[in-house]
Design a protein around this motif. Structure first.
Motif, short mmCIF file in Angstrom:
data_model
loop_
_atom_site.label_atom_id
_atom_site.label_comp_id
_atom_site.label_asym_id
_atom_site.label_seq_id
_atom_site.Cartn_x
_atom_site.Cartn_y
_atom_site.Cartn_z
N PHE A 45 -51.58 50.48 9.46
CA PHE A 45 -50.44 50.94 10.24
C PHE A 45 -49.20 51.10 9.36
CE2 PHE A 45 -47.48 51.36 13.66
CZ PHE A 45 -46.42 50.53 13.38
N MET A 46 -48.46 52.18 9.60
CA MET A 46 -47.21 52.38 8.87
C MET A 46 -46.01 52.32 9.81
SD MET A 46 -48.26 55.45 6.26
CE MET A 46 -46.85 55.19 5.19
N VAL A 47 -46.02 53.19 10.82
CA VAL A 47 -44.82 53.31 11.66
C VAL A 47 -45.20 53.83 13.03
CG1 VAL A 47 -44.33 55.65 10.81
CG2 VAL A 47 -42.45 54.24 11.72
N TYR A 48 -44.41 53.40 14.02
CA TYR A 48 -44.60 53.81 15.41
C TYR A 48 -43.28 54.40 15.89
CZ TYR A 48 -44.77 52.73 20.51
OH TYR A 48 -44.70 52.76 21.89
N ILE A 54 -37.35 55.10 16.18
CA ILE A 54 -38.37 54.35 15.46
C ILE A 54 -38.53 53.02 16.17
CG2 ILE A 54 -38.96 53.20 13.29
CD1 ILE A 54 -37.34 55.34 11.84
N ILE A 55 -39.74 52.77 16.66
CA ILE A 55 -40.00 51.55 17.43
C ILE A 55 -40.40 50.40 16.50
CG2 ILE A 55 -41.29 50.51 19.32
CD1 ILE A 55 -39.46 52.88 20.11
N ASP A 56 -41.25 50.73 15.53
CA ASP A 56 -41.76 49.69 14.64
C ASP A 56 -42.08 50.33 13.31
OD1 ASP A 56 -44.62 47.33 14.82
OD2 ASP A 56 -43.10 47.66 13.28
N GLY B 100 -48.77 49.09 20.63
CA GLY B 100 -49.30 50.34 20.13
C GLY B 100 -49.78 50.26 18.70
N ASN B 101 -49.38 49.26 17.96
CA ASN B 101 -49.83 49.11 16.59
C ASN B 101 -51.27 48.64 16.58
OD1 ASN B 101 -50.36 48.24 14.03
ND2 ASN B 101 -48.74 46.72 13.95
#
Lengths: 115, 114
Positions: A45-48, A54-56, B100-101
């Motif tokens: 995972f990189m980014v959400y 930008i959430i995460d 969601g991750n």
């Protein structure tokens, strides 16, 4: 309903150049996720992102990498001053809602090669 | 950090046989998903199983989840050459993680010989 579209499918960049990877989510999906896959590895995972937010970004390297998902247009993953270690497949996924209980649909990926 | 770990890393079987792949994870989850990836392609979602479910079926696929052992298995029955691919389990980040991750394992490479 087209699936998640990523372009380009293959991208070759020389060290020091910039790489811009695009992702158009499925119609009606407002949640986008970027993952990186090294050879023989799983996805990391990189980014959400949601539209304009930008959430995460806990999986993003602190330098040279940035992502956006504007109100209009595709999500962009930008890698500045690429290095050989950035060579990987970058996948984008989208979902209609956020939350871990939602199925994410993946694009075909962009294979970045840094020479 | 690695959440899901699939085993075996590679599995080779004959067409018509069943294939079983296992996935173990470390932390509490809300759900677990299985994906297939053909060589050089994107991921295809196979099945999602929630933490309060124990078993789920979809066509020739059967997924089990044992939250007490933090493990899941994917069974493909009557395998076909077209099932040749890498199979990944993915868990949500669960408590403390971003919604969601997804956290992926390294995958099992399945080869089905005709």
């Amino acid at each position: 309903n087209a699936g998640v579209m990523q372009n380009p499918r293959h991208l070759v960049r020389r060290r020091g150049q910039e790489a811009r990877l695009r992702c158009s989510p499925m119609k009606g999906h407002s949640h986008v996720y970027w993952y990186r896959q090294l050879p023989e590895e799983g996805l990391k995972f990189m980014v959400y992102l949601q539209k304009e937010n930008i959430i995460d970004e806990s999986g993003m390297p602190k330098e040279r990498f940035s992502a956006e998902f504007p109100k209009e247009g595709p999500s962009i993953l930008r890698i500045q001053q690429v290095v050989r270690g950035d060579s990987a497949a970058y996948f984008c996924a989208s979902s209609p809602t956020g939350g871990g209980g939602t199925e994410a649909f993946f694009g075909q990926g962009t294979r970045l090669t840094v020479v | 950090s690695q959440q899901g770990e699939e085993d075996p890393q590679a599995l080779s079987i004959q067409e018509g046989e069943n294939a079983t792949m296992n996935c173990s994870y470390k932390t509490s989850i809300n759900n677990l998903q299985w994906y297939r990836q053909n060589s050089g392609r994107g991921l295809v979602h196979l099945i999602l199983i929630r933490s309060n479910e124990r078993e789920k079926h979809s066509g020739r696929l059967r997924v089990t989840l044992d939250t007490s052992k933090k493990s899941s298995s994917l069974l493909i029955t009557a395998s076909r050459a077209a099932d040749t691919a890498s199979y990944f389990c993915a868990t949500d980040a669960g408590y403390g993680g971003s919604q969601g991750n997804l956290i992926f394992g390294k995958g099992t490479k399945l080869s089905v010989k005709p």
